[in-house]
Design a protein around this motif. Structure first.
Motif, PDB file in Angstrom:
ATOM      1  N   ALA A 146      26.445 -27.763  30.167  1.00  0.00           N
ATOM      2  CA  ALA A 146      25.199 -28.019  29.438  1.00  0.00           C
ATOM      3  C   ALA A 146      24.353 -26.759  29.426  1.00  0.00           C
ATOM      4  O   ALA A 146      24.421 -25.941  30.344  1.00  0.00           O
ATOM      5  CB  ALA A 146      24.422 -29.166  30.094  1.00  0.00           C
ATOM      6  N   VAL A 147      23.540 -26.625  28.374  1.00  0.00           N
ATOM      7  CA  VAL A 147      22.650 -25.481  28.248  1.00  0.00           C
ATOM      8  C   VAL A 147      21.309 -25.950  27.709  1.00  0.00           C
ATOM      9  O   VAL A 147      21.258 -26.776  26.804  1.00  0.00           O
ATOM     10  CB  VAL A 147      23.266 -24.394  27.335  1.00  0.00           C
ATOM     11  CG1 VAL A 147      23.590 -24.944  25.969  1.00  0.00           C
ATOM     12  CG2 VAL A 147      22.354 -23.182  27.241  1.00  0.00           C
ATOM     13  N   ALA A 148      20.222 -25.459  28.293  1.00  0.00           N
ATOM     14  CA  ALA A 148      18.879 -25.849  27.862  1.00  0.00           C
ATOM     15  C   ALA A 148      18.469 -25.046  26.631  1.00  0.00           C
ATOM     16  O   ALA A 148      18.734 -23.842  26.541  1.00  0.00           O
ATOM     17  CB  ALA A 148      17.877 -25.623  28.985  1.00  0.00           C
ATOM     18  N   PHE A 149      17.826 -25.758  25.684  1.00  0.00           N
ATOM     19  CA  PHE A 149      17.302 -25.128  24.479  1.00  0.00           C
ATOM     20  C   PHE A 149      15.830 -25.484  24.333  1.00  0.00           C
ATOM     21  O   PHE A 149      15.459 -26.658  24.411  1.00  0.00           O
ATOM     22  CB  PHE A 149      18.037 -25.632  23.228  1.00  0.00           C
ATOM     23  CG  PHE A 149      19.294 -24.893  22.894  1.00  0.00           C
ATOM     24  CD1 PHE A 149      19.269 -23.807  22.044  1.00  0.00           C
ATOM     25  CD2 PHE A 149      20.502 -25.301  23.438  1.00  0.00           C
ATOM     26  CE1 PHE A 149      20.435 -23.138  21.725  1.00  0.00           C
ATOM     27  CE2 PHE A 149      21.671 -24.636  23.135  1.00  0.00           C
ATOM     28  CZ  PHE A 149      21.640 -23.542  22.270  1.00  0.00           C
ATOM     29  N   ASP A 150      15.000 -24.491  24.081  1.00  0.00           N
ATOM     30  CA  ASP A 150      13.620 -24.751  23.696  1.00  0.00           C
ATOM     31  C   ASP A 150      13.589 -25.013  22.193  1.00  0.00           C
ATOM     32  O   ASP A 150      14.122 -24.219  21.409  1.00  0.00           O
ATOM     33  CB  ASP A 150      12.728 -23.556  24.033  1.00  0.00           C
ATOM     34  CG  ASP A 150      12.555 -23.374  25.531  1.00  0.00           C
ATOM     35  OD1 ASP A 150      12.667 -24.387  26.261  1.00  0.00           O
ATOM     36  OD2 ASP A 150      12.304 -22.245  25.969  1.00  0.00           O
ATOM     37  N   ALA A 151      12.960 -26.112  21.805  1.00  0.00           N
ATOM     38  CA  ALA A 151      13.010 -26.540  20.410  1.00  0.00           C
ATOM     39  C   ALA A 151      12.232 -25.628  19.478  1.00  0.00           C
ATOM     40  O   ALA A 151      12.330 -25.769  18.261  1.00  0.00           O
ATOM     41  CB  ALA A 151      12.506 -27.976  20.274  1.00  0.00           C
ATOM     42  N   ASP A 152      11.457 -24.678  20.026  1.00  0.00           N
ATOM     43  CA  ASP A 152      10.805 -23.730  19.114  1.00  0.00           C
ATOM     44  C   ASP A 152      11.830 -22.788  18.479  1.00  0.00           C
ATOM     45  O   ASP A 152      11.500 -22.039  17.560  1.00  0.00           O
ATOM     46  CB  ASP A 152       9.679 -22.964  19.802  1.00  0.00           C
ATOM     47  CG  ASP A 152      10.087 -22.323  21.112  1.00  0.00           C
ATOM     48  OD1 ASP A 152      11.308 -22.188  21.360  1.00  0.00           O
ATOM     49  OD2 ASP A 152       9.201 -21.947  21.893  1.00  0.00           O
TER      50      ASP A 152
END
Length: 471
Positions: A146-152
């Motif tokens: 899994a990898v975190a993404f900032d929605a901006d």
């Protein structure tokens, strides 16, 4: 592909995040392409915004306290969901960097005594940035890449800070470019809900509760097979179970019914969530992360097999009824236009509108907190009409509530309104105002706030919703 959204209570602590991991693992076993959208941990956004509001008044200690408490809570959770020392150190550095940025912005706000909208939106979305990193780490700790993404990076919006509107076409391009390669490698993107960014990259937010909306936007952008809102409720219900113990879960409802219920008080879904899904016919499911085996509610283009005229009764409290009245209003054009132009200019949302057939009275419902500024704005905007005697008064009546009766089976069925208001009268509840849209799937009315529960219960019993079953 599925988009799974988890609310604040579903990521509220290490135990809840571990439950989230089990849910994601089960969904991934059925469909390897999964996108996860997360809210901030429960209570975090309120703490962030409360601290910066206090800082406007020069209270730097509020920033220090929030920083310390948020750091304690997130690092405590991190220690419980991540076992690897290397992963722990890397994640702690990321969390600390975000929290230090909050502290620096908060100190600047205290220094100048002002909270710019851009700064407020960044602060408001900080909790999602923290939780996305925690959830991605917890998934990796369980062997799920899994990898975190900032929605901006993904959701492109206008610059209406605090309640931005997404550019769905631009968002679709950005989301596909960023997320599809990740999905094709078997990884799970963990995306921050609630936040987006202008085309220039300035962070924005989609309005409180907007993480649901984020899931709908991404579901449409990626043309998902379905969007699942994992929350702390079993789904849409025939009434609020805290008011009506016999309330049941609705297994299937239409987009239109769900939209009405979400708008008029059902807290399981942000009202805008369905907007990007409807044109593409993507179904949405509401399920309980505390009871993942419960069937929940399916929201789609069809009304399902529930055999009932009325499906649900809901209510919103804490409102105010604004009345613009005057015997001289009859036949005078433009008063309604000036009224609602003034309300819009004041930044106030109107929940319900009703007008007497004599045109002597125009009333509408707003949030109770907006009552005084709305009344003042109307008195100013209608000054000429007051002088001419067309308008005689602008009143604010509160606290009041809206009760909404919803069901596609009401359309074209005579006698429904009579049964509703007969039940309300039997409960000795006074109806202040009534509104019904041309869709005929919602009849809404206004009552004193203290009488809302009695009205909801009476209608639920009259239509025997506690005994409702699917065919």
């Amino acid at each position: 592909m599925q988009v799974l959204k988890f609310g604040g209570t579903s990521v509220g602590n290490a135990e809840r995040i571990r439950q989230l991991v089990l849910i994601v693992a089960a969904e991934r076993a059925r469909d390897p392409h999964v996108v996860v959208v997360v809210s901030a941990m429960a209570g975090v956004t309120n703490m962030l915004l409360g601290a910066v509001q206090a800082a406007v008044g020069g209270n730097v200690a509020a920033i220090d306290h929030a920083h310390a408490e948020l750091r304690r809570r997130h690092l405590e959770t991190l220690a419980q969901v991540v076992a690897s020392d290397a992963e722990h150190q890397a994640l702690q550095a990321q969390l600390d960097a975000l929290l230090e940025r909050f502290a620096r912005i908060g100190e600047g706000i205290a220094l100048v005594g002002e909270l710019p909208p851009r700064a407020q939106d960044f602060i408001a979305g900080l909790g999602e940035r923290l939780s996305a990193r925690l959830v991605a780490a917890a998934l990796r700790a369980d062997g799920i890449p899994a990898v975190a993404f900032d929605a901006d990076q993904l959701i492109v919006t206008d610059d209406m800070f605090g309640s931005a509107t997404p550019d769905l076409a631009a968002t679709a391009l950005a989301a596909r470019e960023c997320l599809r390669p990740v999905l094709e490698t078997g990884q799970i993107p963990v995306v921050t809900g609630f936040i987006g960014a202008t085309p220039e990259g300035i962070p924005t937010t989609l309005g409180r509760g907007g993480s649901d909306y984020s899931a709908g936007i991404l579901g449409a952008a990626l043309e998902a097979d379905g969007v699942v809102i994992w929350t702390d409720a079993d789904g849409f219900m025939t009434a609020d179970p805290r008011l009506v113990p016999t309330a049941q879960v609705l297994s299937e409802i239409s987009y239109a019914e769900a939209g009405e219920l979400a708008y008029y008080g059902a807290k399981v879904l942000h009202p805008k969530t369905l907007l990007p899904l409807i044109p593409k016919g993507i179904p949405l499911y509401v399920k309980n992360s505390f009871r993942p085996d419960s069937p929940g509610t399916c929201v789609s283009a069809t009304t399902g097999d529930w055999q009932a005229d009325v499906k649900s009764v809901t209510s919103i409290k804490g409102l105010a009824l604004i009345t613009v009245a005057g015997r001289g209003m009859l036949g005078v054009p433009g008063i309604a236009a000036k009224t609602f132009a003034a309300v819009a200019a004041a930044g106030v949302n109107v929940l319900l509108i009703s007008q007497s057939s004599s045109e002597n009275n125009l009333c509408f419902m707003i949030e109770g907190a907006d009552a005084e500024k709305t009344r003042a704005a109307l008195v100013k905007a209608l000054a000429v009409e007051f002088h001419q005697g067309c308008v005689e008064r602008v009143d604010a009546h509160q606290p009041v509530a809206i009760v909404a009766v919803v069901g596609a089976g009401m359309r074209g069925r005579p006698g429904i309104a009579a049964r509703i208001f007969s039940a309300v009268a039997t409960a000795n509840v006074n109806v202040i105002a009534i509104a019904q849209g041309s869709s005929e799937i919602n009849i809404s009315f206004v009552v004193a706030e203290g009488e809302a529960a009695a009205a909801v219960t009476a209608i639920h019993e009259r239509f025997e919703l506690g005994a409702m079953t699917s065919a």
